[in-house]
Every structure is written in C-alpha cells, then in structure tokens.
Design an enzyme around this catalytic site. Structure first.
Site, PDB file in Angstrom:
ATOM      1  N   ASP A 113       0.938  -1.049  -0.108  1.00  0.00           N
ATOM      2  CA  ASP A 113       0.248   0.043   0.658  1.00  0.00           C
ATOM      3  C   ASP A 113       0.974   1.408  -0.029  1.00  0.00           C
ATOM      4  O   ASP A 113       1.914   0.668  -0.063  1.00  0.00           O
ATOM      5  CB  ASP A 113      -1.061  -0.376   1.327  1.00  0.00           C
ATOM      6  CG  ASP A 113      -1.951   1.001   1.064  1.00  0.00           C
ATOM      7  OD1 ASP A 113      -2.399   1.995   0.818  1.00  0.00           O
ATOM      8  OD2 ASP A 113      -2.946   0.066   1.054  1.00  0.00           O
ATOM      9  N   HIS A 154     -12.302  -0.876  -9.548  1.00  0.00           N
ATOM     10  CA  HIS A 154     -13.399  -0.474  -9.396  1.00  0.00           C
ATOM     11  C   HIS A 154     -13.440   0.667  -9.169  1.00  0.00           C
ATOM     12  O   HIS A 154     -14.353   2.130  -9.657  1.00  0.00           O
ATOM     13  CB  HIS A 154     -14.587  -1.097  -8.850  1.00  0.00           C
ATOM     14  CG  HIS A 154     -14.584  -0.934  -7.619  1.00  0.00           C
ATOM     15  ND1 HIS A 154     -15.867  -0.537  -6.492  1.00  0.00           N
ATOM     16  CD2 HIS A 154     -13.677  -0.038  -6.545  1.00  0.00           C
ATOM     17  CE1 HIS A 154     -16.019  -0.008  -5.016  1.00  0.00           C
ATOM     18  NE2 HIS A 154     -14.525   0.305  -5.360  1.00  0.00           N
TER      19      HIS A 154
HETATM   20  C1  LIG Z   1     -10.702   0.772  -1.683  1.00  0.00           C
HETATM   21  S1  LIG Z   1      -9.322   0.263  -0.424  1.00  0.00           S
HETATM   22  C2  LIG Z   1      -9.343  -1.205  -0.356  1.00  0.00           C
HETATM   23  C3  LIG Z   1      -8.849  -1.237   0.405  1.00  0.00           C
HETATM   24  C4  LIG Z   1      -8.625  -3.222   0.513  1.00  0.00           C
HETATM   25  N1  LIG Z   1      -7.832  -4.003  -0.576  1.00  0.00           N
HETATM   26  C5  LIG Z   1      -9.854  -3.570   0.559  1.00  0.00           C
HETATM   27  O1  LIG Z   1     -10.643  -4.834   0.557  1.00  0.00           O
HETATM   28  O2  LIG Z   1     -10.232  -3.408   1.668  1.00  0.00           O
HETATM   29  C6  LIG Z   1      -7.976   1.043  -1.677  1.00  0.00           C
HETATM   30  C7  LIG Z   1      -7.180   0.807  -0.701  1.00  0.00           C
HETATM   31  O3  LIG Z   1      -5.602   1.426  -2.079  1.00  0.00           O
HETATM   32  C8  LIG Z   1      -4.470   1.683  -2.087  1.00  0.00           C
HETATM   33  N2  LIG Z   1      -3.950   2.878  -2.179  1.00  0.00           N
HETATM   34  C9  LIG Z   1      -4.643   4.279  -3.340  1.00  0.00           C
HETATM   35  N3  LIG Z   1      -3.732   4.445  -4.449  1.00  0.00           N
HETATM   36  C10 LIG Z   1      -2.772   3.237  -4.432  1.00  0.00           C
HETATM   37  C11 LIG Z   1      -1.375   3.642  -5.156  1.00  0.00           C
HETATM   38  N4  LIG Z   1      -1.263   4.166  -6.098  1.00  0.00           N
HETATM   39  N5  LIG Z   1      -0.237   2.876  -4.972  1.00  0.00           N
HETATM   40  C12 LIG Z   1      -0.605   1.478  -3.922  1.00  0.00           C
HETATM   41  N6  LIG Z   1      -2.204   1.310  -2.980  1.00  0.00           N
HETATM   42  C13 LIG Z   1      -3.045   2.501  -3.308  1.00  0.00           C
HETATM   43  C14 LIG Z   1      -5.927   2.879  -0.130  1.00  0.00           C
HETATM   44  O4  LIG Z   1      -4.455   3.463   0.669  1.00  0.00           O
HETATM   45  C15 LIG Z   1      -6.643   1.823   0.133  1.00  0.00           C
HETATM   46  O5  LIG Z   1      -5.741   0.735   1.200  1.00  0.00           O
END
Ligand SMILES: C[S@@+](CC[C@H](N)C(=O)[O-])C[C@H]1O[C@@H](n2cnc3c(N)ncnc32)[C@H](O)[C@@H]1O
Length: 550
Positions: A344, A392
């Site tokens: 992350d 999504h």
């Molecule tokens: C909608 S959440 C999903 C979290 C987890 N996978 C879940 O099932 O609840 C999106 C996640 O993507 C991470 N994120 C957003 N942009 C990112 C990036 N460019 N690279 C890595 N992680 C990222 C956010 O910090 C967050 O933890």
C-alpha cells in the site's frame, strides 16, 4: 444461470400495425416481467414469491399483479414472523428500543425478507402509477437532504434516547434556527427518523437512535450526504464538459469542490484528515456489512478461493492496495505455509498495526511493503497478485496501467485475482443486490469517473492490458455481492483461445480508448495525470496522500 436476452423481449419481428401495437403492449410489461424473471430463477423454493412472479402481467390485468404481490407479501411476512416467533426474536419495529438489525437469518427466511422488500416497492409503484412515480421519485434527494442535515448538526446525540425533548429546548443546543430545525426534523420523520409524539415534542425512533450510537453509520451518512450527494449533483456538468468520463480530476466530485484538473478525490481527502477519516469509517461500515465479509473470499466452505495447492508449495500472495493487511491475516490464519506481501502507500503501511497479528506464526509470514501500484511491480515471481476494491476505483485507462505494471514481475502461471462487484445483465440479480450494485456503479462515476464492470468488461480489460493475460472467468460465492475475477499470466499461450471460453466476448466499450487497445489506453503524464517525481504516470493513482481512501 442462463442469459436473459433483451433483444427477444424488446424487439418485434413483425411489421404489421396490429402486431406492432401488440408488441408495444408487450414491451410495456417488461419491467414487471424483468423483476419476475429473477424471482423465477432464485425463488424456486419460495412458494408465494414464485406464485406472484408467475402471474400474468398484461396492463389490463394489473389488478391481478397487485393482488399477487399483496398475497406474496402476506405469505412471506407470515413466514418471517413465524421464524421470529419460533426463535423468540423481537418483532421488527421502529420503537426506540427495537433492535436496529435483523439477526442472521437462514437462507429461506432471508429470501422471504428480500421478497417483502422488493414486492412492497413494486406494489407501491403500481399503486402510485407511472406518472406519479416519476413526479415524486425525483424528490427523493430531499429525503437525503433532511437526513444529511440531521446528521450534520448531530441532532441524534442531542435528543435523549429514553425520554423526549421539546423543539424549543433542542433549538437552544444547535445553531439551526427554530423554523429550519423543525422543517428538517419533520421531513426526516417522514422516513422514520425521529417522531413527534405530541406537537413540538421530539423523541427517538430506533432509526434515529442508530445515528446517536453508531459512529460508523454517522460517517456513512456524512460521506454520502456531504461528499457523494454533492458530487452526484455535478455529474451532468462533468459529463457535458468531458463526455468521455475517464479522468480522475474531471468527475462530478471535482466540479462540486472546485478542483477540476487540480487533484483527484483521494488527494483532496488526503489534505483533510477529518474528511478522510469519515470516508474510511463509512467504507468500513459498508464493507464490513452483509454480503461483503472477507470470509466469502477466505472460507472455502462459503465458496471462497481454495489456495491449498499454493499452501502446499509455500507460494506467495501479494495484496496490492491491501490497506492494513486484514485479508492476508485471515488467509495466513487458514494457510500455514503461504507467504504474504501487503502493498500500500507509505502512509498506510506506516499506520498498520505492529505486529500485524498476535500470532507470531502468522505475523512472520506477512511482509508490509510501501508500493505505488502506478509504478512497476517490485515483488517479483509471486504466485498471486490480488486486488480487492481497487480496480473499480479506476476508469479503464488507469486500470490497464495498473495491470500493465505487473508484467515485468510476472512468472508464467502467476494468477491475477480481482475481488470486486461484477455486474450481471439487468434482471439477473435479485432486485435488492441489483439496486446496491447499480448505485455503486454510479457512485464510482460521480467520485472518480470509475466504474463497476461486467464479466465481458473484465475480460476486455485484461485483453487490453496484454494478450498474455489469459482470462479464466468470474465466480461469485453464494450470499456475497463481490465476485472473484481471475486471469493467469501465460506468455506461451499467446494466440490460443482463452481457457474455458469459445471466443472472446466483445463487451460494450464504455471507453473508446479501451476498445481501441493497449496503445490507445496508455496513460500519459498530462495535466490530467501529472507525472510524479520518479517519472511514472503515477499521479493518476489518486496521489500517495490518498491512502486512506477506500
Ligand atoms: C478501497 S481501498 C481497498 C483496501 C483493501 N484492499 C480492502 O479490500 O478493503 C483502496 C486501497 O488502495 C490504496 N491505494 C490507493 N492508491 C494507491 C496506489 N497508488 N498504490 C498503492 N495503494 C494505493 C489505499 O491506500 C487503500 O488502502
């Protein structure tokens, strides 16, 4: 489940005027028949519901549809009530001390409950009639406004749970003037939020009590009412200005908050910790709820993914955008030999619990790693690359970029697993789930110019990213709204038909660029997707500050 063919439903093959008139009549039946088509499939054991759905529904017979629905509602309500009585459970109610939730119900009783919900909705529509349904349907935003105001001003915590308060006294505790306080409260009361036992006296209901006691629900209402609602109000403006609707900085959200071409939503939230926290809690409230539990992916008994083979081989699972690693912890509790990497953004990794699990056997097999998925994948030769609630969040050009970034790390046979909603054809979902998923799809449009996808759209996404991704299909555990979408990296398979299918399906292209293929969908660093320090087209990601966004 067999595919429902809209064409045979809506298109007449006859050219005679009387046949056309008949066809038009048939078309007018379509909506009730569509919802009936679900009930035929999924409610086979549900006698009364199936009975209602079998009823003929020509316009001349709308009375019989109404009566069939009413009978179905009665029968299903009796079933639900009988179950509650037999198990000594309190009857559903909105009195202040009524339970806020149903207990976990057995499958057939849960189906009765769902049938009551959508049959009453349909019966209500029939009783309103088409014109009045449209007229008043468009006023539903006022219900949202009233609920949002009640929530914003914290009224639920100002009203005592076990007694009453006069409007006059309540007004002294808020900044709302008496007229606006009364009108917003009374509007909310039309939806069972608060009640007025005598003129000018306010009391809680079980629904308003939820807002007093459940901070995640407060966050859910706040995020929806103050962020999504405002963004939704600007979607038309965004679509008029940028009809392709793919940019993270040109969605309704940016028009609502004056950040067009400046920053994605995640970056805006990154600058406002309170708002970011509210969104995080709101998402926790949703995704921890019915139909979204991680156990649907982890528990093979519930239809989850079976990693026994990987476990035996001590394989590696990478959870990309895995937040604080809760999925990996659950998987590591089940599989004792697999290794896990949670990736992350730095800020999220830094705030993860340490150790990640109290069980050292679990904790020692999970590595937390800061990695931006808009840059090249750094964990090479893993067996699984997993995305849950990630794809999504992005329109097709960005989603393709995320998948392409995996390629340098992939060994032959590596699995790419996406855990997201997967939209079915209209009418194939139960109406309850259909409504939730279609709404989520539009929320993604309003906030991020992103989208939920159909199976065909997932297939196309992988194909557009690289033809060496071999699409394996989509599976959905029973009772879960999220699907498991899988592709395998098979460089040696190029040119062969993809597994389990006769020919690639041509999906409705929501983005012309995606349909045009990988080159056309390359995310270039532009004003919309500015380059980051390290030169990647990474800002498309929603910026590293956006890490709490779900
Ligand atoms: C909608 S959440 C999903 C979290 C987890 N996978 C879940 O099932 O609840 C999106 C996640 O993507 C991470 N994120 C957003 N942009 C990112 C990036 N460019 N690279 C890595 N992680 C990222 C956010 O910090 C967050 O933890």
């Amino acid at each position: 489940m067999g595919k429902f063919r809209l064409s045979s439903f809506f298109h007449s093959t006859s050219s005679s005027p009387s046949a056309d008139a008949e066809a038009k009549k048939q078309n007018r039946q379509s909506f009730s028949a569509l919802s009936a088509s679900f009930r035929h499939k999924d409610a086979e054991t549900n006698g009364a519901a199936a009975q209602a759905s079998k009823t003929e529904t020509s316009p001349q017979q709308s009375t019989s549809r109404m009566v069939a629905l009413a009978r179905s509602i009665t029968a299903e309500t009796e079933k639900l009530e009988a179950y509650m009585k037999a198990n000594n459970l309190p009857m559903p109610g909105f009195d202040v001390d009524a339970p806020a939730d149903f207990p976990h119900l057995p499958e057939d009783v849960q189906r009765s409950r769902q049938e009551i919900i959508y049959a009453t909705k349909e019966l209500g529509r029939l009783a309103h009639g088409p014109r009045e349904s449209v007229r008043w349907g468009v006023w539903e935003f006022l219900d949202v406004l009233a609920l949002t105001a009640v929530n914003h001003y914290g009224l639920a915590k100002l009203v005592p749970v076990d007694s009453t308060i006069t409007l006059v006294e309540l007004q002294t505790k808020t900044t709302l003037d008496p007229i606006n306080l009364a009108r917003l409260l009374r509007m909310a009361m039309c939806n069972g939020i608060f009640r007025e036992p005598s003129p000018g006296v306010i009391a809680h209901t079980a629904a308003s009590r939820v807002l007093a006691e459940d901070d995640d629900m407060k966050a859910w209402v706040g995020f929806n009412g103050e962020d999504i609602f405002r963004a939704s109000g600007h979607v038309l403006q965004a679509l008029q200005a940028y009809p392709e609707a793919t940019s993270l900085t040109r969605a309704g959200f940016q028009f609502a908050f004056d950040t067009v071409d400046k920053e994605p939503m995640f970056a805006t939230f990154g600058k406002d910790p309170e708002r970011a926290r509210r969104m995080g809690r709101a998402m926790a409230s949703l995704t921890g709820g019915e139909g979204y539990e991680p156990s649907y992916f982890v528990d093979v008994e519930k239809g989850g993914y079976d990693f026994s083979d990987l476990d035996a081989a001590g394989g590696t699972f990478v959870d990309i955008g895995g937040s604080h690693g809760f999925m990996c912890v659950d998987l590591a509790n089940r599989y004792k030999n697999m290794k896990f990497v949670v990736q992350d953004l730095q800020k999220t990794i830094d705030s993860a619990p340490k150790p990640i699990s109290p069980d050292p056997q679990v904790a020692e097999r999970i590595t937390l790693l800061a990695h931006d998925f808009f840059t090249e994948q750094v964990t090479k030769d893993a067996d699984v690359y997993f995305f849950r609630w990630i794809i999504h969040n992005y329109s097709t050009p960005y989603a393709i970029r995320i998948l392409k970034n995996l390629i340098p790390a992939l060994k032959p046979g590596a699995r790419i697993i996406i855990n997201d909603h997967c939209l079915r054809e209209p009418g194939q979902e139960n109406p309850w789930d259909e409504r939730v998923m279609r709404r989520m799809d539009v929320v993604m449009l309003a906030l991020l110019n992103a989208q939920e996808r159909t199976e065909a759209e997932f297939r196309e996404l992988f194909a557009a990213a690289d033809e060496r991704f071999v699409f394996k299909g989509v599976r959905r555990p029973k009772g879960c709204r999220m699907s498991i979408v899988e592709a395998v990296w098979q460089p040696e398979e190029v040119g062969k038909a993809d597994e389990g299918t006769s020919a690639p399906t041509v999906a409705k292209a929501r983005t012309p660029a995606a349909a045009a293929g990988p080159e056309a969908t390359e995310v270039k660093p532009t004003m919309e997707t500015p380059a980051t320090e390290n030169g990647a087209a990474a800002a498309a990601s929603g910026e590293p500050k956006a890490d709490e966004a779900k």
